[in-house]
Design a protein around this motif. Structure first.
Motif, PDB file in Angstrom:
ATOM      1  N   THR A  43      -7.761 -10.686  -9.071  1.00  0.00           N
ATOM      2  CA  THR A  43      -8.265  -9.369  -9.457  1.00  0.00           C
ATOM      3  C   THR A  43      -7.837  -8.317  -8.445  1.00  0.00           C
ATOM      4  O   THR A  43      -7.400  -7.218  -8.817  1.00  0.00           O
ATOM      5  CB  THR A  43      -9.800  -9.400  -9.599  1.00  0.00           C
ATOM      6  N   HIS A  46      -4.260  -7.497  -8.980  1.00  0.00           N
ATOM      7  CA  HIS A  46      -4.145  -6.685 -10.196  1.00  0.00           C
ATOM      8  C   HIS A  46      -4.491  -5.222  -9.902  1.00  0.00           C
ATOM      9  O   HIS A  46      -3.753  -4.299 -10.283  1.00  0.00           O
ATOM     10  CB  HIS A  46      -5.075  -7.262 -11.274  1.00  0.00           C
ATOM     11  N   GLU A  47      -5.598  -5.002  -9.212  1.00  0.00           N
ATOM     12  CA  GLU A  47      -6.033  -3.630  -8.925  1.00  0.00           C
ATOM     13  C   GLU A  47      -5.060  -2.927  -7.975  1.00  0.00           C
ATOM     14  O   GLU A  47      -4.784  -1.739  -8.122  1.00  0.00           O
ATOM     15  CB  GLU A  47      -7.459  -3.625  -8.361  1.00  0.00           C
ATOM     16  N   HIS A  50      -2.229  -1.538  -9.904  1.00  0.00           N
ATOM     17  CA  HIS A  50      -2.552  -0.245 -10.524  1.00  0.00           C
ATOM     18  C   HIS A  50      -2.235   0.891  -9.548  1.00  0.00           C
ATOM     19  O   HIS A  50      -1.695   1.926  -9.933  1.00  0.00           O
ATOM     20  CB  HIS A  50      -4.036  -0.173 -10.907  1.00  0.00           C
ATOM     21  N   HIS A  55      -0.807   4.191 -11.643  1.00  0.00           N
ATOM     22  CA  HIS A  55      -1.588   4.291 -12.874  1.00  0.00           C
ATOM     23  C   HIS A  55      -2.748   5.276 -12.793  1.00  0.00           C
ATOM     24  O   HIS A  55      -3.091   5.898 -13.792  1.00  0.00           O
ATOM     25  CB  HIS A  55      -2.127   2.919 -13.278  1.00  0.00           C
ATOM     26  N   ASP A  63      -4.061   0.234 -22.331  1.00  0.00           N
ATOM     27  CA  ASP A  63      -3.579  -1.124 -22.642  1.00  0.00           C
ATOM     28  C   ASP A  63      -2.222  -1.393 -21.993  1.00  0.00           C
ATOM     29  O   ASP A  63      -1.990  -2.482 -21.458  1.00  0.00           O
ATOM     30  CB  ASP A  63      -3.474  -1.338 -24.150  1.00  0.00           C
ATOM     31  N   GLU A  66      -2.654  -1.889 -18.249  1.00  0.00           N
ATOM     32  CA  GLU A  66      -3.243  -3.197 -17.964  1.00  0.00           C
ATOM     33  C   GLU A  66      -2.171  -4.288 -18.012  1.00  0.00           C
ATOM     34  O   GLU A  66      -2.122  -5.156 -17.143  1.00  0.00           O
ATOM     35  CB  GLU A  66      -4.381  -3.518 -18.927  1.00  0.00           C
ATOM     36  N   ASP A  70      -0.798  -6.548 -14.833  1.00  0.00           N
ATOM     37  CA  ASP A  70      -0.860  -8.008 -14.854  1.00  0.00           C
ATOM     38  C   ASP A  70       0.413  -8.626 -14.315  1.00  0.00           C
ATOM     39  O   ASP A  70       0.460  -9.808 -13.986  1.00  0.00           O
ATOM     40  CB  ASP A  70      -1.103  -8.516 -16.288  1.00  0.00           C
TER      41      ASP A  70
END
Length: 71
Positions: A43, A46-47, A50, A55, A63, A66, A70
């Motif tokens: 996680t 992933h963050e 971003h 982002h 979507d 995301e 990933d």
């Protein structure tokens, strides 16, 4: 890029983590401590994607962002 702060915050079980840009231009990553170490590491990665992919400064389809985060 501003500073990045990582914090643990109780959230609904289905939420593993989120990232927010604050008024000072810093990034705040919140991780749900209810999840395992391995889930939280994924996680966090992933963050961070971003953040590195810009982002939070974009308007666009969530979507798609995301999927991009990933990896």
């Amino acid at each position: 890029m501003g500073d990045v702060f990582v914090r643990f915050l109780g959230m609904p079980e289905g939420v593993k983590g989120v990232v927010r840009l604050d008024d000072e231009g810093d990034y705040n990553i919140y991780l749900n401590p209810a999840h395992s170490h391995n889930v939280l590491k994924k996680t966090l990665d992933h963050e961070v994607r971003h953040i590195t992919h810009g982002h939070l400064e974009m308007d666009g389809a969530v979507d798609e962002m995301e999927v991009d985060a990933d990896g």
